[in-house]
Scaffold this active site. Structure first.
Site, PDB file in Angstrom:
ATOM      1  N   ASP A 149      13.001 -52.259   8.731  1.00 11.54           N
ATOM      2  CA  ASP A 149      13.405 -51.080   7.954  1.00 11.54           C
ATOM      3  C   ASP A 149      12.273 -50.069   7.980  1.00 11.54           C
ATOM      4  OD1 ASP A 149      14.351 -49.256   6.166  1.00 11.54           O
ATOM      5  OD2 ASP A 149      14.578 -50.610   4.489  1.00 11.54           O
TER       6      ASP A 149
ATOM      7  N   LYS B 239      16.365 -50.077  11.617  1.00  9.44           N
ATOM      8  CA  LYS B 239      16.806 -48.819  11.013  1.00  9.44           C
ATOM      9  C   LYS B 239      15.937 -47.665  11.521  1.00  9.44           C
ATOM     10  CE  LYS B 239      18.519 -50.699   6.674  1.00  9.44           C
ATOM     11  NZ  LYS B 239      18.366 -50.588   5.218  1.00  9.44           N
TER      12      LYS B 239
ATOM     13  N   VAL C 100      22.387 -52.939   4.271  1.00  6.90           N
ATOM     14  CA  VAL C 100      23.403 -53.832   4.834  1.00  6.90           C
ATOM     15  C   VAL C 100      23.215 -55.269   4.325  1.00  6.90           C
ATOM     16  CG1 VAL C 100      23.764 -52.469   6.915  1.00  6.90           C
ATOM     17  CG2 VAL C 100      22.014 -54.247   6.914  1.00  6.90           C
TER      18      VAL C 100
HETATM   19  P1  5GP Z   1      10.489 -53.329   5.864  1.00  7.93           P
HETATM   20  O1  5GP Z   1       9.167 -53.863   5.456  1.00  7.93           O
HETATM   21  O2  5GP Z   1      10.668 -53.193   7.350  1.00  7.93           O
HETATM   22  O3  5GP Z   1      10.838 -52.077   5.136  1.00  7.93           O
HETATM   23  O4  5GP Z   1      11.576 -54.337   5.308  1.00  7.93           O
HETATM   24  C1  5GP Z   1      11.777 -55.554   5.868  1.00  7.93           C
HETATM   25  C2  5GP Z   1      12.527 -56.462   4.935  1.00  7.93           C
HETATM   26  O5  5GP Z   1      13.257 -55.747   3.940  1.00  7.93           O
HETATM   27  C3  5GP Z   1      13.552 -57.251   5.693  1.00  7.93           C
HETATM   28  O6  5GP Z   1      13.023 -58.437   6.204  1.00  7.93           O
HETATM   29  C4  5GP Z   1      14.622 -57.472   4.640  1.00  7.93           C
HETATM   30  O7  5GP Z   1      14.312 -58.609   3.892  1.00  7.93           O
HETATM   31  C5  5GP Z   1      14.535 -56.266   3.760  1.00  7.93           C
HETATM   32  N1  5GP Z   1      15.520 -55.229   4.109  1.00  7.93           N
HETATM   33  C6  5GP Z   1      15.308 -54.042   4.715  1.00  7.93           C
HETATM   34  N2  5GP Z   1      16.451 -53.361   4.893  1.00  7.93           N
HETATM   35  C7  5GP Z   1      17.435 -54.134   4.388  1.00  7.93           C
HETATM   36  C8  5GP Z   1      18.876 -53.997   4.295  1.00  7.93           C
HETATM   37  O8  5GP Z   1      19.502 -53.014   4.709  1.00  7.93           O
HETATM   38  N3  5GP Z   1      19.536 -55.031   3.720  1.00  7.93           N
HETATM   39  C9  5GP Z   1      18.905 -56.135   3.241  1.00  7.93           C
HETATM   40  N4  5GP Z   1      19.675 -57.066   2.705  1.00  7.93           N
HETATM   41  N5  5GP Z   1      17.577 -56.303   3.321  1.00  7.93           N
HETATM   42  C10 5GP Z   1      16.845 -55.325   3.890  1.00  7.93           C
END
Ligand code: 5GP
Length: 184
Positions: free
Chosen positions: A107, A135, A157
């Site tokens: 994300d 994303k 999602v």
């Molecule tokens: P980042 O550090 O890349 O922002 O987030 C990574 C983590 O956030 C992912 O491993 C997941 O656990 C959670 N996450 C990010 N986007 C989503 C989403 O759209 N849905 C869900 N259920 N978890 C997300």
């Protein structure tokens, strides 16, 4: 869980089961090709990567080792906290190993960029990343993704391992939830 089991709680299906199966086969074939001459250690990131790890490993022809890490990045809400904490570390030393991190979703990229740095500091032979979903925000951070499933829009999602407040992980598709689920 099938999409129909969610009733009104499911807003829309973004990726159906057939698309998931086809993509997993594609990723497995690419990883088989790239690691044909060196043993690979799959490192799954709990809990979201459970489904992709299980499907990917079974779709591969090469033998793999598997280990797991749990890091905190999200609470029970839908916003990234930016704080990464190791909740469960790897069971084994990865010195000299070829590590492939298997993630459910990229994300902001905060979690994965931190994790890759952390793993690299342990003296592995290599560290690569496979993420099932990505994303648009993720392109802002420097996380080199060797294997990508799908680029998806900037929406929250659930399904195929991904939860909302620990629910919906066992949904067989990737989809979005109706606003009333979030109390909206
Ligand atoms: P980042 O550090 O890349 O922002 O987030 C990574 C983590 O956030 C992912 O491993 C997941 O656990 C959670 N996450 C990010 N986007 C989503 C989403 O759209 N849905 C869900 N259920 N978890 C997300």
């Amino acid at each position: 869980m099938q999409p129909s089991d969610l009733g009104r709680d499911l807003e829309k299906v973004l990726i159906d089961e057939d698309a998931i199966t086809a993509k997993v086969a594609e990723l497995a074939a690419a990883i088989d090709r790239d690691y044909a001459d060196r043993p690979v250690l799959l490192v799954g990131v709990l809990k979201g990567a459970v489904m992709i790890m299980a499907d990917l490993a079974r779709a591969m022809s090469l033998p793999v080792e598997m280990d797991w890490m749990a890091v905190s990045s999200y609470g029970s809400g839908t916003k990234s906290s930016g704080v990464v904490r190791i909740l469960k570390d790897l069971d084994k030393d990865i010195t000299g190993k070829h590590v492939l991190v298997v993630e459910d979703i990229l994300d902001t990229g905060l979690t994965l960029s931190w994790l890759v740095r952390n793993l690299r500091s342990r003296g592995p032979a290599s560290v690569q990343v496979c993420t099932f979903l990505r994303k648009p925000e993720a392109v802002k951070v420097d996380v080199p993704v060797a294997y990508l499933g799908f680029d998806i829009p900037n929406e929250f999602v659930v399904g195929y391992g991904l939860d909302y407040a620990e629910r919906y992980r066992n949904l067989r598709v990737v989809g979005t939830l109706a606003p009333h689920v979030y109390g909206g």
